[in-house]
Design an enzyme around this catalytic site. Structure first.
Site, PDB file in Angstrom:
ATOM      1  CG  ASP A  46      -1.785   1.236   1.289  1.00 29.68           C
ATOM      2  OD1 ASP A  46      -2.901   1.176   0.733  1.00 29.68           O
ATOM      3  OD2 ASP A  46      -1.378   2.261   1.876  1.00 29.68           O
ATOM      4  CE1 TYR A  51       0.210   7.935   2.735  1.00 30.75           C
ATOM      5  CE2 TYR A  51       0.861   5.743   2.047  1.00 30.75           C
ATOM      6  CZ  TYR A  51      -0.018   6.572   2.698  1.00 30.75           C
ATOM      7  OH  TYR A  51      -1.117   6.034   3.326  1.00 30.75           O
ATOM      8  CE  LYS A  76      -3.989   4.870   0.956  1.00 31.02           C
ATOM      9  NZ  LYS A  76      -2.585   4.394   0.858  1.00 31.02           N
ATOM     10  CG  HIS A 107      -4.846   9.762   0.635  1.00 26.28           C
ATOM     11  ND1 HIS A 107      -3.490   9.872   0.405  1.00 26.28           N
ATOM     12  CD2 HIS A 107      -4.945   9.225   1.871  1.00 26.28           C
ATOM     13  CE1 HIS A 107      -2.819   9.422   1.452  1.00 26.28           C
ATOM     14  NE2 HIS A 107      -3.680   9.037   2.364  1.00 26.28           N
TER      15      HIS A 107
END
Length: 294
Positions: A46, A51, A76, A107
């Site tokens: 994931d 990120y 996401k 997200h």
């Protein structure tokens, strides 16, 4: 209860119960963590555009030698990209160096500007409709779509106004943040729940909580195993522990069977020790349908 190895999504696809989370992993560490996890049995990874580690995740997948078709890969749509999801999708595919995503999530239901403020010109529901369009138009690129950080309030707005029911809702999930109302609602609608921060994230006291320690002694395992395994012993729930160290990655994979009564007891911890790891100041928490204390 018998811990599950996978859960079936409403698309008919099996998603592994255990996955490797990469939130808050430092640059330079993610590639090795993904490579090591895949070489040691993990089959779900994931990540998220937000990120800023999709490139490392893609490199780790390549270096692992595990065939892409054996891996369940989730990323996401970032909040500042909600006005142009197609462009964002292509960017994620390029960064991950993959021809397709097994799961693409919104997200947050919170469009933002690149400067970090709320983008009131965009309705997140319109973004979901565009994600639906892309899913139908490019089945070779997107195998499933879902949401993340959605409360019941937001799901109640989404479901009457969508063509495609989300495959999953990824939420913070641990004994200090049980979100049982969200889980029950999702299960009733055929939406799987993915739990992130199962250990309570950095600095949380759950590993030393007396109830968790008692359970660990009962089953002869470490407290972290209890906190991760409890989700594998719940219907339609899977879990994403995060680590970048070899020892912890291996330890996190030790899922055990648990009595369901113990799972229920663990979720009572929130009454005395509520805690939320993901509490973004930009979100206007109450506006997202959550409360601070959970």
């Amino acid at each position: 209860m018998v811990a599950s190895k996978s859960i079936k999504l409403n698309t008919g696809v099996e998603m592994p119960t255990l996955g490797l989370g990469t939130w808050r992993s430092k640059p330079g560490e993610v590639e090795h963590a993904v490579e090591f996890a895949l070489k040691n049995g993990y089959r779900s990874i994931d990540t998220a555009s937000g990120y800023e580690n999709e490139n490392e995740v893609g490199q780790g997948i390549k270096k692992s030698g595990v065939p892409r078709e054996e891996i369940f890969l989730t990323t996401k749509l970032n909040n500042p990209d909600m006005g142009h999801p197609e462009k964002a999708l292509e960017y994620s595919l390029t960064q991950l160096d993959t021809p397709y995503l097994d799961l693409w999530l919104m997200h947050w239901p919170a469009p933002m500007t690149k400067e970090g403020g709320a983008d009131k010109s965009i309705d997140w529901l319109d973004t979901w409709h565009e994600m639906e369009r892309l899913y139908k138009a490019h089945p070779n690129k997107i195998k499933a779509i879902g949401v993340s950080n959605f409360s019941v309030e937001y799901l109640n707005r989404l479901l009457p106004n969508c063509e495609i029911v989300p495959a999953t809702n990824q939420i913070e999930l641990h004994p200090s943040c049980p979100q049982q109302e969200v889980i029950d609602f999702c299960v009733s609608k055929g939406i799987a729940v993915t739990g992130y921060s199962p250990l309570g994230s950095d600095g949380a006291p759950l590993l030393k909580n007396p109830v968790v320690v008692k359970m660990a002694e009962k089953y002869g395992v470490k407290p972290g195993t209890i906190l991760i395994s409890m989700h594998a012993n719940r219907p339609n729930v899977n879990v994403l522990p995060k680590s970048v160290t070899n020892e912890r990655i291996l330890e996190n994979a030790k899922i055990i069977d648990m009595d369901y009564a113990d799972v229920i007891e663990l979720n009572q911890i929130a009454k005395e020790a509520p805690f939320r790891a993901c509490h973004p100041s930009w979100a206007g928490w109450g506006n997202l349908g959550f409360t601070e204390s959970v």
